[in-house]
Write a protein that holds these residues in place. Sequence first.
Motif, short mmCIF file in Angstrom:
data_model
loop_
_atom_site.label_atom_id
_atom_site.label_comp_id
_atom_site.label_asym_id
_atom_site.label_seq_id
_atom_site.Cartn_x
_atom_site.Cartn_y
_atom_site.Cartn_z
N UNK A 1 -11.85 2.26 11.36
CA UNK A 1 -11.67 3.39 10.43
C UNK A 1 -12.32 4.64 11.00
N UNK B 1 -14.59 -1.60 10.12
CA UNK B 1 -15.14 -0.28 9.80
C UNK B 1 -15.13 0.65 11.02
N UNK C 1 0.86 -1.19 0.00
CA UNK C 1 0.00 0.00 0.00
C UNK C 1 0.89 1.24 0.00
N UNK D 1 -9.22 10.20 5.90
CA UNK D 1 -9.01 8.78 6.20
C UNK D 1 -9.49 7.90 5.04
N UNK E 1 -5.17 -0.41 -4.16
CA UNK E 1 -5.41 0.88 -4.85
C UNK E 1 -5.76 1.96 -3.84
N UNK F 1 -7.20 7.60 2.12
CA UNK F 1 -6.04 6.71 2.26
C UNK F 1 -6.39 5.27 1.92
N UNK F 2 -7.62 4.88 2.20
CA UNK F 2 -8.02 3.49 1.94
C UNK F 2 -9.37 3.44 1.24
N UNK F 3 -9.48 4.05 0.06
CA UNK F 3 -10.80 4.07 -0.61
C UNK F 3 -11.29 2.69 -0.97
N UNK F 4 -10.35 1.73 -1.14
CA UNK F 4 -10.74 0.39 -1.58
C UNK F 4 -11.61 -0.32 -0.55
N UNK F 5 -11.58 0.17 0.69
CA UNK F 5 -12.35 -0.51 1.73
C UNK F 5 -13.85 -0.18 1.62
N UNK G 1 -6.56 6.18 -6.59
CA UNK G 1 -6.27 6.68 -5.25
C UNK G 1 -5.79 8.14 -5.28
N UNK G 2 -5.23 8.53 -6.43
CA UNK G 2 -4.74 9.90 -6.53
C UNK G 2 -5.91 10.89 -6.55
N UNK H 1 -7.44 -4.38 8.57
CA UNK H 1 -8.30 -4.81 7.44
C UNK H 1 -7.74 -5.99 6.66
N UNK H 2 -6.43 -6.09 6.59
CA UNK H 2 -5.84 -7.15 5.76
C UNK H 2 -5.14 -8.21 6.61
#
Lengths: 418, 291
Positions: free
Chosen positions: B4, B1, A206, B234, A418, B237-241, B249-250, A227-228
Amino acid sequence: MSERDRSQFVRILHRAFALLVALVLVAGATLWAPATAAPQKPLTLAILHFSIIKGTTWSGAHHRAAQRIAQKYPNVRYVYREEVGPDATVPYAKELIAQGANIVVGNAEFIGLPLATIADQYPNVYFASVIASDLTRKRNFIRFFPRQYQALYLEGLIAGALTRTGNIGIVSAFPNVQVMRRQAGFFLGVQDAAKVLGKKVNVYVKYVGDWYKPTEEREVAQTLVSQYKVDVITQQTDSGSPLDVAQERKIWFVGKDMDVVGFYGWSSTDTVAVSFDTRWEVLYEHMIKEYLAGNRNPKTLLYLGLRDTMTLADGAVVPTVDIMNNNKVGLDAISPKARPLIPEAILKLVAQRREQMMKGQWDPFFEHAFVSNGTGLALKDTPIPPKGTVVKKARQMPSDEWLLGKFNFDLEGMTILK
Amino acid sequence: MWELLVRSLEASTIFLLAALGELLNQRSGILNVGLEGLMLFGGTLAFIAAQTTGSYGLGFLAGLAIGGLLGLAHGFFSITMRGDQVVSGMGLWILSFGLTTYIGNPYTGPLGMPRIPSIFGLSPFVYLAFALVVAVWLLLYHTGLGLAIRSVGENPAAAEASGINVAITRYLCVVLGGMLAGLSGATYTLSYNPVWNYNFLMGWGFVSLALVFFSMWNPWILLVGALLFGMTWQLSLSPELLLPGILSRYVWRAVPFATTIVILALISTPWFRTRWGLAKPEALGQPYAKE
């Protein structure tokens, strides 16, 4: 001949013999002296550090390297500047040359490359820069990097054996050749350990977006753990945040660049399973020897690894890179708490591969095929190879130029988040 | 979650504490653009004090003290010397950037102390920050002192004429504001990310400064802004979640800042300002000379 004449002749003969002995002694001393007593030519090694030195694993290692060089070679003087930006490279270099610098080094590519612009103006000075991916060279502009991937491969073997969840995380900077090459070394080690132990191990990468982002590095590390479900974490970034997260969440940390337990005392072997240490002094010594030998055409690409060593002032022989933790090397670098958790087969493999690499008989990048994951960084003339492409077959050694400048993809099987 | 959400709230706390201090400053008419510097100093000295003594209490005290002291220094240049507040603030930031790097370097690395226990899964500083929002709101809108603070920020001459000591009121605000900024930095290095690194904030002080403008100088809107920014940051940083496969991600990294701009544009409209009675303190950034 009378008795008097005879005794006079004997005296003359004695004097002649004494003179001869004296001549032989003087001649012998003259011939012997350069190798033992004659003072060596003074040399000034100047290093431009892109960051501060204290408390950093990159500039800190370069600084320690130069200090070790100065300890070994009394004729070498070490001077430096900290927090040098690319705009300050040339002015600082000129200032240091005016003060007598013979070798000027930029310890990161972005501050080292501007040195190429003044290399022709100072033909008697060696300039050198760490490589990120650019390979610009000149007669007196040397590019260099250590084969850290070799130590990272050994770390990967250990990490692969240590994980119980089967998930390993890398807090990484951003996609670039240096990072992808090092991650590949680590990943190949993990894969080899998984193969030996017959288990599946995921490696999650990451990115935080830069080399040094303390807050983001912490958040990414936390996410990887929660999470992972990673239980072994390493980093391709520069802050201490991932190490602290490992300590807090009681998982294993695998270090990079420097032995942060032994050198900085940032943590203990209860958290740091293993780390690796970079001895830039091996590369610096190479440049210094060439300079002192008066070589006007030095080797301009230095890529030294486990088999290249230097004898320090105290007599210790250190390779360019090695696994190291709490001032111990080799298998002893593995944390005493981690070692019982690692199967004997992996310990043997770590010892065997390390020894083979020290003898130059084996290399993970020779042994393994490079199959693209389809992710990476598109370079100007090198697109990311499509997923599944065999970029390099097993048992072929890629060129140094390719490894340092074109390795622009992740290996198949890595999970890039990602 | 849940984790987060916890991390988002803890990040919001850092912004909120510093921004509350700056809101107090600005309500009294003093602008401190060197907020990040105060946070850096607060965080660094708190870290050094805590690690040296092994006491969190002394660490936080050091953070509060240096924040208050630097607030006082800014007050001296801005109130007594009637200097340019932006220049003074920038000076503080530049000074702190260099000086904290110099004094903090030997302490680089993890704090190495047991963690501050959480309360119902959250850092105690989250509750403290929420409580301070209420306290600042009560202070500003329900006390005589609050009225005095708002008065000197709007029209110091009129406030002086009505018997309010402008200088003392402003000094009080800059010291209190500085202490809150110091506390924010201390919370960062002792609780949120207990590792000392040079320039560890990397712009969080400036985000806090922007949040004050975003809030239209209202503590409740400030709270909403801090929460929103903390959560989008936050998430970025982890949009995939939460939203896997949607946008790179940019792009996500720009979302917190883009959101801030959109909301700032919205609440700056005359309709919004009139409806909620929000406006920039009239005398903000202007030196006051007693007539």
